[in-house]
Design a protein around this motif. Structure first.
Motif, mmCIF file in Angstrom:
data_model
loop_
_atom_site.group_PDB
_atom_site.id
_atom_site.type_symbol
_atom_site.label_atom_id
_atom_site.label_comp_id
_atom_site.label_asym_id
_atom_site.label_seq_id
_atom_site.Cartn_x
_atom_site.Cartn_y
_atom_site.Cartn_z
ATOM 1 N N GLN A 63 154.338 55.012 89.208
ATOM 2 C CA GLN A 63 154.183 54.829 90.415
ATOM 3 C C GLN A 63 153.558 56.321 91.170
ATOM 4 N N ILE A 64 152.540 55.920 92.004
ATOM 5 C CA ILE A 64 151.882 57.196 92.724
ATOM 6 C C ILE A 64 152.252 57.156 94.364
ATOM 7 N N GLN A 65 152.148 58.246 94.925
ATOM 8 C CA GLN A 65 152.608 58.458 96.343
ATOM 9 C C GLN A 65 151.356 58.873 96.931
ATOM 10 N N LEU A 66 150.779 57.796 97.946
ATOM 11 C CA LEU A 66 149.550 58.274 98.906
ATOM 12 C C LEU A 66 150.047 58.765 100.237
ATOM 13 N N THR A 67 149.502 59.982 100.916
ATOM 14 C CA THR A 67 150.079 60.593 102.027
ATOM 15 C C THR A 67 148.803 61.042 102.680
ATOM 16 N N ALA A 68 148.839 60.542 103.883
ATOM 17 C CA ALA A 68 147.784 61.296 104.936
ATOM 18 C C ALA A 68 148.315 61.221 106.144
ATOM 19 N N GLY A 69 148.729 62.503 106.433
ATOM 20 C CA GLY A 69 149.330 62.794 107.768
ATOM 21 C C GLY A 69 150.834 62.460 107.872
ATOM 22 N N ASP A 70 151.257 61.437 108.752
ATOM 23 C CA ASP A 70 152.658 61.000 108.881
ATOM 24 C C ASP A 70 152.609 59.750 108.051
ATOM 25 N N LEU A 71 151.512 59.011 107.483
ATOM 26 C CA LEU A 71 151.465 57.838 106.384
ATOM 27 C C LEU A 71 151.918 58.340 104.958
ATOM 28 N N SER A 72 152.922 57.391 104.791
ATOM 29 C CA SER A 72 153.165 57.752 103.213
ATOM 30 C C SER A 72 153.337 56.390 102.513
ATOM 31 N N LEU A 73 152.520 55.990 101.419
ATOM 32 C CA LEU A 73 152.685 54.411 100.863
ATOM 33 C C LEU A 73 152.729 54.994 99.369
ATOM 34 N N THR A 74 153.460 53.914 98.766
ATOM 35 C CA THR A 74 153.673 54.014 97.108
ATOM 36 C C THR A 74 152.885 52.827 96.628
ATOM 37 N N ALA A 75 152.495 53.005 95.303
ATOM 38 C CA ALA A 75 151.617 52.157 94.575
ATOM 39 C C ALA A 75 152.141 52.208 93.193
ATOM 40 N N THR A 76 152.181 51.136 92.721
ATOM 41 C CA THR A 76 152.295 51.152 91.163
ATOM 42 C C THR A 76 150.840 50.971 90.187
ATOM 43 N N LEU A 77 150.756 51.860 89.321
ATOM 44 C CA LEU A 77 149.338 51.659 88.514
ATOM 45 C C LEU A 77 149.530 50.389 87.702
ATOM 46 N N VAL A 78 148.358 49.897 87.360
ATOM 47 C CA VAL A 78 148.095 48.896 86.585
ATOM 48 C C VAL A 78 148.315 49.426 85.067
ATOM 49 N N ASP A 79 148.305 48.729 84.034
ATOM 50 C CA ASP A 79 148.446 49.021 82.835
ATOM 51 C C ASP A 79 147.035 49.074 82.204
ATOM 52 N N SER A 80 146.305 50.182 82.220
ATOM 53 C CA SER A 80 144.945 50.114 81.725
ATOM 54 C C SER A 80 144.300 51.415 81.262
ATOM 55 N N PRO A 81 143.409 51.464 80.627
ATOM 56 C CA PRO A 81 142.836 52.928 80.230
ATOM 57 C C PRO A 81 142.427 53.706 81.550
ATOM 58 N N THR A 82 141.690 52.882 82.374
ATOM 59 C CA THR A 82 140.979 53.251 83.638
ATOM 60 C C THR A 82 142.243 53.868 84.638
ATOM 61 N N ALA A 83 143.369 53.040 84.689
ATOM 62 C CA ALA A 83 144.496 53.728 85.571
ATOM 63 C C ALA A 83 145.099 54.778 84.809
ATOM 64 N N ASP A 84 145.175 54.963 83.490
ATOM 65 C CA ASP A 84 145.455 56.166 82.841
ATOM 66 C C ASP A 84 144.581 57.501 83.143
ATOM 67 N N ALA A 85 143.356 57.046 83.211
ATOM 68 C CA ALA A 85 142.366 58.235 83.456
ATOM 69 C C ALA A 85 142.559 58.738 84.911
ATOM 70 N N PHE A 86 143.058 57.941 85.869
ATOM 71 C CA PHE A 86 142.914 58.219 87.196
ATOM 72 C C PHE A 86 144.360 58.824 87.241
ATOM 73 N N ALA A 87 145.515 58.616 86.828
ATOM 74 C CA ALA A 87 146.750 59.410 86.860
ATOM 75 C C ALA A 87 146.511 60.638 86.309
ATOM 76 N N ALA A 88 145.750 60.983 85.098
ATOM 77 C CA ALA A 88 145.631 62.273 84.529
ATOM 78 C C ALA A 88 144.913 63.163 85.530
ATOM 79 N N GLN A 89 144.339 62.712 86.523
ATOM 80 C CA GLN A 89 143.700 63.620 87.458
ATOM 81 C C GLN A 89 144.394 63.614 88.823
ATOM 82 N N LEU A 90 145.772 63.353 88.652
ATOM 83 C CA LEU A 90 146.614 63.569 89.784
ATOM 84 C C LEU A 90 147.505 64.961 89.654
ATOM 85 N N PRO A 91 147.753 65.761 90.576
ATOM 86 C CA PRO A 91 147.624 65.290 91.917
ATOM 87 C C PRO A 91 146.337 65.707 92.625
#
Length: 177
Positions: A63-91
């Motif tokens: 899971q990831i957390q997206l925050t912009a000002g008072d807005l906070s959303l969670t998301a669940t990454l898909v199981d893929s190399p592209t999503a893994d590459a994205f997660a590796a750049q977080l935060p």
């Protein structure tokens, strides 16, 4: 005159065979390129060779957390190399901008792997996707048509509608949860 017409017809249908014309490519995703250029809106739809980002067959557990000002959303990454590459750049904290009253887009610090990625897919409101031709990420708050080069990344766990109200250049922070 009829001899000239006969020769012209013979030349058009004769001896050599041209390769068959390629079928038209599916449309590009409507994301904004590095220079602010926008691709034309897609008009055709093709079936996706993989499940949509929200499909349980492809859903991961990270899971990831997206925050912009008072807005906070969670998301669940898909199981893929592209999503893994994205997660590796977080935060990461990135400015977002709106495109076509459909999605918020941003550029991750580095390009993402598209190893094993589908040719494209049809995003739904709540999907996060990587648009590989331009290297940007889109967070959809409206449904959109199948787009070539669009790779599913994650699915928001809640309502994406509040994203529509965020002004351009809002800072979005994305982190592992």
């Amino acid at each position: 005159m009829s001899l000239v017409a006969a020769l012209a017809l013979t030349a058009c249908s004769g001896g050599t065979t041209d390769p068959p014309a390629a079928s038209p490519a599916p449309p590009s995703a409507p994301t904004t390129g590095p220079g602010g250029d926008a691709a034309a809106a897609p008009t055709a739809q093709a079936p996706s060779p993989v499940p949509a980002a929200g499909d349980p067959q492809q859903q991961g557990t990270v899971q990831i957390q997206l925050t912009a000002g008072d807005l906070s959303l969670t998301a669940t990454l898909v199981d893929s190399p592209t999503a893994d590459a994205f997660a590796a750049q977080l935060p990461m904290t990135v400015p977002i901008s709106d495109h076509a009253s459909t999605e918020k887009v941003f550029y991750p610090p580095a390009e993402l792997s598209t190893q094993g990625a589908p040719e494209g897919y049809e995003p739904s409101a709540g999907d996060l996707a990587y648009y590989s031709p331009w290297g940007n990420v889109a967070v959809y708050y409206q449904d959109f048509a199948w787009s070539r080069g669009l790779v599913p990344l994650a699915r928001l766990d809640g309502d994406p509608a509040p994203l529509a109200d965020l002004p351009d250049d809002t800072e979005l922070t994305i982190a592992l949860r």
